[in-house]
Structures are given as structure tokens and as C-alpha cells.
Design an enzyme around this catalytic site. Structure first.
Site, PDB file in Angstrom:
ATOM      1  N   ASP A  43       0.863  -1.311   0.078  1.00 26.83           N
ATOM      2  CA  ASP A  43       0.082  -0.047   0.158  1.00 26.83           C
ATOM      3  C   ASP A  43       0.877   1.361  -0.061  1.00 26.83           C
ATOM      4  O   ASP A  43       1.981   1.238   0.197  1.00 26.83           O
ATOM      5  CB  ASP A  43      -1.039   0.070   1.282  1.00 26.83           C
ATOM      6  CG  ASP A  43      -2.213  -0.951   1.018  1.00 26.83           C
ATOM      7  OD1 ASP A  43      -2.419  -1.379  -0.045  1.00 26.83           O
ATOM      8  OD2 ASP A  43      -2.714  -1.256   2.287  1.00 26.83           O
ATOM      9  N   LYS A  65      -2.949   4.234  -3.669  1.00 29.55           N
ATOM     10  CA  LYS A  65      -3.456   5.452  -4.369  1.00 29.55           C
ATOM     11  C   LYS A  65      -2.436   6.162  -5.113  1.00 29.55           C
ATOM     12  O   LYS A  65      -1.250   6.229  -4.484  1.00 29.55           O
ATOM     13  CB  LYS A  65      -3.987   6.349  -3.512  1.00 29.55           C
ATOM     14  CG  LYS A  65      -5.632   6.556  -3.977  1.00 29.55           C
ATOM     15  CD  LYS A  65      -6.228   7.722  -2.940  1.00 29.55           C
ATOM     16  CE  LYS A  65      -6.998   6.893  -1.806  1.00 29.55           C
ATOM     17  NZ  LYS A  65      -7.508   7.890  -0.658  1.00 29.55           N
ATOM     18  N   MET A 178      -7.895   9.030   9.748  1.00 26.72           N
ATOM     19  CA  MET A 178      -8.500   9.502   8.724  1.00 26.72           C
ATOM     20  C   MET A 178      -9.505  10.614   9.158  1.00 26.72           C
ATOM     21  O   MET A 178     -10.694  10.666   8.263  1.00 26.72           O
ATOM     22  CB  MET A 178      -9.187   8.345   8.038  1.00 26.72           C
ATOM     23  CG  MET A 178      -8.094   7.254   7.410  1.00 26.72           C
ATOM     24  SD  MET A 178      -9.144   5.648   6.698  1.00 26.72           S
ATOM     25  CE  MET A 178      -9.790   4.894   8.310  1.00 26.72           C
TER      26      MET A 178
HETATM   27  N1  SAH Z   1      -3.688   0.296   9.471  1.00 25.38           N
HETATM   28  C1  SAH Z   1      -3.050   1.581   9.701  1.00 25.38           C
HETATM   29  C2  SAH Z   1      -4.186   2.723   9.347  1.00 25.38           C
HETATM   30  C3  SAH Z   1      -5.019   2.697   7.997  1.00 25.38           C
HETATM   31  S1  SAH Z   1      -5.923   4.020   7.988  1.00 25.38           S
HETATM   32  C4  SAH Z   1      -2.783   1.491  11.292  1.00 25.38           C
HETATM   33  O1  SAH Z   1      -2.917   0.469  11.939  1.00 25.38           O
HETATM   34  O2  SAH Z   1      -1.918   2.425  11.609  1.00 25.38           O
HETATM   35  C5  SAH Z   1      -4.858   5.304   7.328  1.00 25.38           C
HETATM   36  C6  SAH Z   1      -4.939   6.474   8.502  1.00 25.38           C
HETATM   37  O3  SAH Z   1      -3.836   5.997   9.390  1.00 25.38           O
HETATM   38  C7  SAH Z   1      -4.247   7.789   8.135  1.00 25.38           C
HETATM   39  O4  SAH Z   1      -5.359   8.488   7.607  1.00 25.38           O
HETATM   40  C8  SAH Z   1      -3.914   8.418   9.193  1.00 25.38           C
HETATM   41  O5  SAH Z   1      -4.977   8.833  10.186  1.00 25.38           O
HETATM   42  C9  SAH Z   1      -3.279   7.213  10.012  1.00 25.38           C
HETATM   43  N2  SAH Z   1      -1.939   7.114   9.865  1.00 25.38           N
HETATM   44  C10 SAH Z   1      -1.042   6.091   9.472  1.00 25.38           C
HETATM   45  N3  SAH Z   1       0.289   6.446   9.521  1.00 25.38           N
HETATM   46  C11 SAH Z   1       0.068   7.556  10.216  1.00 25.38           C
HETATM   47  C12 SAH Z   1       1.505   8.415  10.675  1.00 25.38           C
HETATM   48  N4  SAH Z   1       2.764   7.885  10.384  1.00 25.38           N
HETATM   49  N5  SAH Z   1       1.118   9.294  11.370  1.00 25.38           N
HETATM   50  C13 SAH Z   1      -0.012  10.042  11.516  1.00 25.38           C
HETATM   51  N6  SAH Z   1      -1.375   9.251  11.103  1.00 25.38           N
HETATM   52  C14 SAH Z   1      -0.910   8.046  10.353  1.00 25.38           C
END
Ligand code: SAH
Length: 257
Positions: A43, A65, A178
Site C-alpha cells: 500500500d 493510491k 482518517m
Molecule cells: N492500518 C493503519 C491505518 C490505516 S488508515 C494503522 O494501523 O496505522 C490510514 C490512516 O492512519 C491515516 O489517515 C492516518 O489517520 C493514520 N496514519 C497512518 N500512518 C500515520 C502516521 N505515520 N502518522 C499519523 N497518522 C497516521
């Protein structure tokens, strides 16, 4: 027509969580799976340092994306995983953070299970754990929070409406994934269901990465704070966020302070 197809060979899918950004937050088990993979399906949020751990002969398939393109539809991703496994390949399905937290990992495994494909799951550090750790914000703290909840900010899109009244408690830490674009709606709902407008909150942008930025303020100002932030970012609501000033420790290498 049978519903459960037996796989004819030893194809295998490992669902690996890559962590939130800092490549060193990958687990040892995740590292071994990536190194052994013949196919890596990944991803957008997976860092390039982690992708570089794969064998140079591995087939790398991007399903996230692109700038103006839509992401690969979920059923097409499922199809790629099934097909590669049926070819007998060792596949790693690599996702940001943890695959079971807003990562659709469950949906992909259901598809594999239906085709009788063997799989395992390697957990990752989810953004809520990683980004808050690097921001010096403990998710629970005896003086501030007795519980924590992870919530999707994609409220309308993801189906059922959030039960807002179950969130609005002053000793509960809320972590919205998100949520940037929905910050106005989130703020309005939390205020309506009883959270104090002066409760503290934070936005952690690019958590655990060299570009990490942390904004702190009051709930009533969250929509204004969100205007300055870019994705990926987490919204954290709760009094634990006041500890950021005291406990911040992460000095991104490119920061000037
Ligand atoms: N499976 C992932 C989440 C996927 S949804 C997990 O467990 O972290 C994607 C969202 O995750 C983003 O929109 C944001 O809100 C958050 N996210 C992912 N990486 C991030 C990071 N390094 N810093 C802050 N938010 C993050």
C-alpha cells in the site's frame, strides 16, 4: 461448484503490518517474511526503506493510491492475492500500521480463507500507538485516561454512524484515524454529546517519520488546527495530550530546534 477450493500447491500469504513510518518499527517477524517473499503486494503508506528489504528478485505490486488515480479496487487486490498464492508463491501483503486496524486485513483474509489458501498474520505497530509514542502522548495515564478508543473519521463512508455518546467522556482518550477532513463534524458531535470545549487535543502528522509535526490545542479549535495539517495524520482528543509539552522527545533529524 464448490465453495471451498483446495489450493493445489503450497502458496502462502503473510499479512504483515509495516508500522506507522519509521522503518525500524517493523517487527523481526515481519522482516523475515518480507525477506522470504517472492511477491510483495503493498500500500501507499509503506515506507520505501521497508520495501527495500525485499529480495531483489521479488515481484513488487503496488495497489495503493496514485496522485489523481483511484486506488486498486478491493476485489482486484483480493484477486491478485488469490492468484499469486495459487501459483504457489510466497506472498507478503504489506500494509501500513497494523493490518487489522482500519486496514481491511480481515476482508482480504476472508477471501483467502474462502479459496483455502494458507495464511498468517504478523501484527504491526498501529499509528495510534506509534505516533503517540513519538509525540510523547501516553494513550492512558492514571491521572487522565482510564480507556482509549480508536475511531475511523471516515464516518459516513464506512457505513454505520459512530455511537458518539459512548465516546464523550473526559477520562477516555479518543484517537481518530482518517479524521482531518471530517474534523469539523467530529468536533461538533463531541461537543453535542457532552465533551467540554476546553478539553485538550492534538494532531500528529507524519508520526514517527522525519517530517513529524505535532499540533496541540483545545477541542473547540480542532477544525482550525486541522486546516494546517496534512495527511497522514491522527487526531487525539483527551487530557493526555497536555503531556506532550513535558514528554516530547523525538527530534526529527531535519528539524532545526
Ligand atoms: N492500518 C493503519 C491505518 C490505516 S488508515 C494503522 O494501523 O496505522 C490510514 C490512516 O492512519 C491515516 O489517515 C492516518 O489517520 C493514520 N496514519 C497512518 N500512518 C500515520 C502516521 N505515520 N502518522 C499519523 N497518522 C497516521
Amino acid at each position: 461448484m464448490t465453495t471451498h477450493h483446495e489450493s493445489l500447491n503450497s502458496g502462502f500469504v503473510s499479512l504483515v503490518g509495516a508500522g506507522p513510518g519509521d522503518p525500524d518499527l517493523l517487527t523481526v517477524k515481519g522482516l523475515k517474511a518480507i525477506q522470504a517473499a517472492q511477491v510483495v503486494v503493498y500500500d501507499r503508506l509503506v515506507s520505501k526503506e521497508i520495501l527495500a528489504l525485499a529480495d531483489s528478485s521479488a515481484e513488487m505490486i503496488y495497489v495503493g493510491k496514485r496522485l489523481d488515480f483511484h486506488c486498486v479496487p478491493q476485489d482486484q487486490i483480493n484477486q491478485i492475492l488469490v492468484q499469486k498464492a495459487q501459483e504457489g508463491k510466497r506472498v507478503v501483503r504489506l500494509k501500513g500500521g497494523d493490518s487489522f486496524i482500519f486496514g481491511r486485513g480481515g476482508e482480504e483474509l476472508e477471501e483467502l480463507a474462502q479459496f483455502g489458501i494458507k495464511f498468517d498474520v504478523v501484527p504491526g505497530i498501529t499509528a495510534a500507538a506509534g505516533a503517540t509514542a513519538y509525540a510523547g502522548i501516553p494513550l492512558t495515564h492514571r491521572d487522565h485516561a482510564q480507556s482509549v478508543q480508536f475511531i475511523t473519521g471516515h464516518v459516513q463512508k464506512d457505513g454505520r454512524e459512530i455511537e458518539w455518546h459512548s465516546l464523550a467522556q473526559s477520562n477516555n482518550t479518543l484517537v481518530f484515524y482518517m479524521g482531518l477532513k471530517q474534523s469539523g463534524y467530529i468536533t461538533q458531535k463531541l461537543l453535542e454529546t457532552g465533551l467540554d470545549a476546553t478539553i485538550s487535543c492534538a494532531i500528529i502528522e507524519n508520526g514517527t517519520r522525519p517530517e513529524q509535526r505535532v499540533f496541540t490545542g483545545l477541542l473547540k479549535d480542532l477544525p482550525t488546527m486541522a486546516e494546517q495539517a496534512v495527511s497522514p495524520a491522527l487526531i487525539v482528543v483527551g487530557n493526555v495530550t497536555t503531556l506532550h509539552d513535558k514528554l516530547k522527545w523525538f527530534q526529527p533529524p531535519n528539524s532545526d530546534s
